[in-house]
Design an enzyme around this catalytic site. Structure first.
Site, PDB file in Angstrom:
ATOM      1  N   ASP A 216       0.818  -1.201   0.000  1.00 54.22           N
ATOM      2  CA  ASP A 216       0.000   0.000   0.000  1.00 54.22           C
ATOM      3  C   ASP A 216       0.859   1.262   0.000  1.00 54.22           C
ATOM      4  O   ASP A 216       2.082   1.207   0.136  1.00 54.22           O
ATOM      5  CB  ASP A 216      -0.906   0.017   1.241  1.00 54.22           C
ATOM      6  CG  ASP A 216      -1.914  -1.115   1.249  1.00 54.22           C
ATOM      7  OD1 ASP A 216      -2.360  -1.513   0.152  1.00 54.22           O
ATOM      8  OD2 ASP A 216      -2.250  -1.604   2.337  1.00 54.22           O
TER       9      ASP A 216
ATOM     10  N   TYR B 139       5.952  -9.612   7.491  1.00 58.05           N
ATOM     11  CA  TYR B 139       5.808  -8.164   7.602  1.00 58.05           C
ATOM     12  C   TYR B 139       6.159  -7.738   9.015  1.00 58.05           C
ATOM     13  O   TYR B 139       5.900  -8.456   9.986  1.00 58.05           O
ATOM     14  CB  TYR B 139       4.381  -7.740   7.292  1.00 58.05           C
ATOM     15  CG  TYR B 139       4.028  -7.710   5.822  1.00 58.05           C
ATOM     16  CD1 TYR B 139       4.201  -6.548   5.066  1.00 58.05           C
ATOM     17  CD2 TYR B 139       3.514  -8.835   5.194  1.00 58.05           C
ATOM     18  CE1 TYR B 139       3.871  -6.524   3.717  1.00 58.05           C
ATOM     19  CE2 TYR B 139       3.184  -8.815   3.845  1.00 58.05           C
ATOM     20  CZ  TYR B 139       3.362  -7.649   3.114  1.00 58.05           C
ATOM     21  OH  TYR B 139       3.035  -7.631   1.785  1.00 58.05           O
TER      22      TYR B 139
END
Length: 261
Positions: free
Chosen positions: A57, A117
């Site tokens: 994103d 992540y």
């Protein structure tokens, strides 16, 4: 005449703070768009296509981003020669780490085995402005001990439909999280960082849009006392249909590792 196609796996790092995510978008600066522009400059006559292992994103960074390069007719020159040329022409916030050939049977989406992540954050005082590209700053105090205790509840196979935005009818909401812990931050640091900062580490095969940022948002709400431990558990129960809306900012999130079968 039948074309010959060459396939390459390229690992990169990038600071996402000035980019509107990975995917090319009209009128927006994106990581994929910048890579495409650089390839067109260093390989002006080449016909090529880029496919990322996923779409990060806006403002999300990567220490181990991966994409596949499909190149028609003419192979890349010697990797040791090409890599420095490619890096010289990339902007300073993108760096290519490695190039290797892969077979035509390799699928960068289906062959992805695990992604890790890391979400970096701090709390309790205003950070130095230089922290903004890496570290989400929560001014309020957080119950970090409770957050550490509850984070592993996300491990396992759950219905994560609460943890995504704009859910589409065909979205696969049953996802498996292999690891989820809050630890002291030892990944990125600097003289301008606060004395104490933390990292949420989440590992799994694949994640929905905003999934990790919404997990982080829920844990921050927990730390503030806005949610309880039972509400976190209820959020993973599709029969209860608890709605959560807090999405932690993209600038704290880093794609830290991608492994393939």
């Amino acid at each position: 005449m039948k074309r010959t196609r060459y396939f390459y796996l390229i690992r990169i790092q990038y600071l996402g703070f000035r980019y509107s995510g990975w995917q090319k978008q009209p009128g927006r600066k994106t990581v994929e768009g910048m890579l495409d522009k650089t390839f067109r400059h260093v390989l002006p006559d080449a016909k090529f296509k880029i496919l990322g292992s996923g779409r990060t994103d806006s403002k999300v960074s990567a220490l181990d981003g991966v994409f596949e390069l499909f190149l028609d007719d003419t192979p890349l020159p010697d990797f040791e020669t090409f890599l420095p040329i490619f890096n010289r022409n990339l902007p300073p916030d993108i760096r290519a780490l490695d190039i290797k050939s892969v077979s035509k049977d390799f699928n960068i989406i289906k062959n992805s085995k695990s992604k890790e992540y890391v979400y970096l954050f701090s709390y309790g005082e205003k950070n130095h402005p230089f922290c903004a590209p890496f570290l989400y700053n929560v001014i309020e105090n957080l119950n970090i001990s409770l957050m550490k205790e509850v984070a592993p509840h996300f491990v396992g196979t759950h219905d994560f439909s609460t943890y995504t935005a704009r859910l589409k009818p065909n979205t696969q909401v049953i996802r498996t999280v292999d690891y989820c812990e809050i630890l002291e931050n030892d990944l990125i640091y600097g003289s301008f960082f606060p004395n104490n900062s933390y990292k949420l580490v989440v590992r799994g095969q694949g994640f929905m849009r905003y999934q990790i940022r919404m997990i982080m948002g829920a844990l921050i709400q927990l730390g503030k006392g806005e949610l309880g431990e039972q509400e976190i558990l209820d959020s993973l129960n599709p029969d209860i249909k608890l709605r959560l809306t807090t999405v932690a900012p993209g600038s704290g999130l880093i794609l830290n590792e991608v492994k393939f079968d």
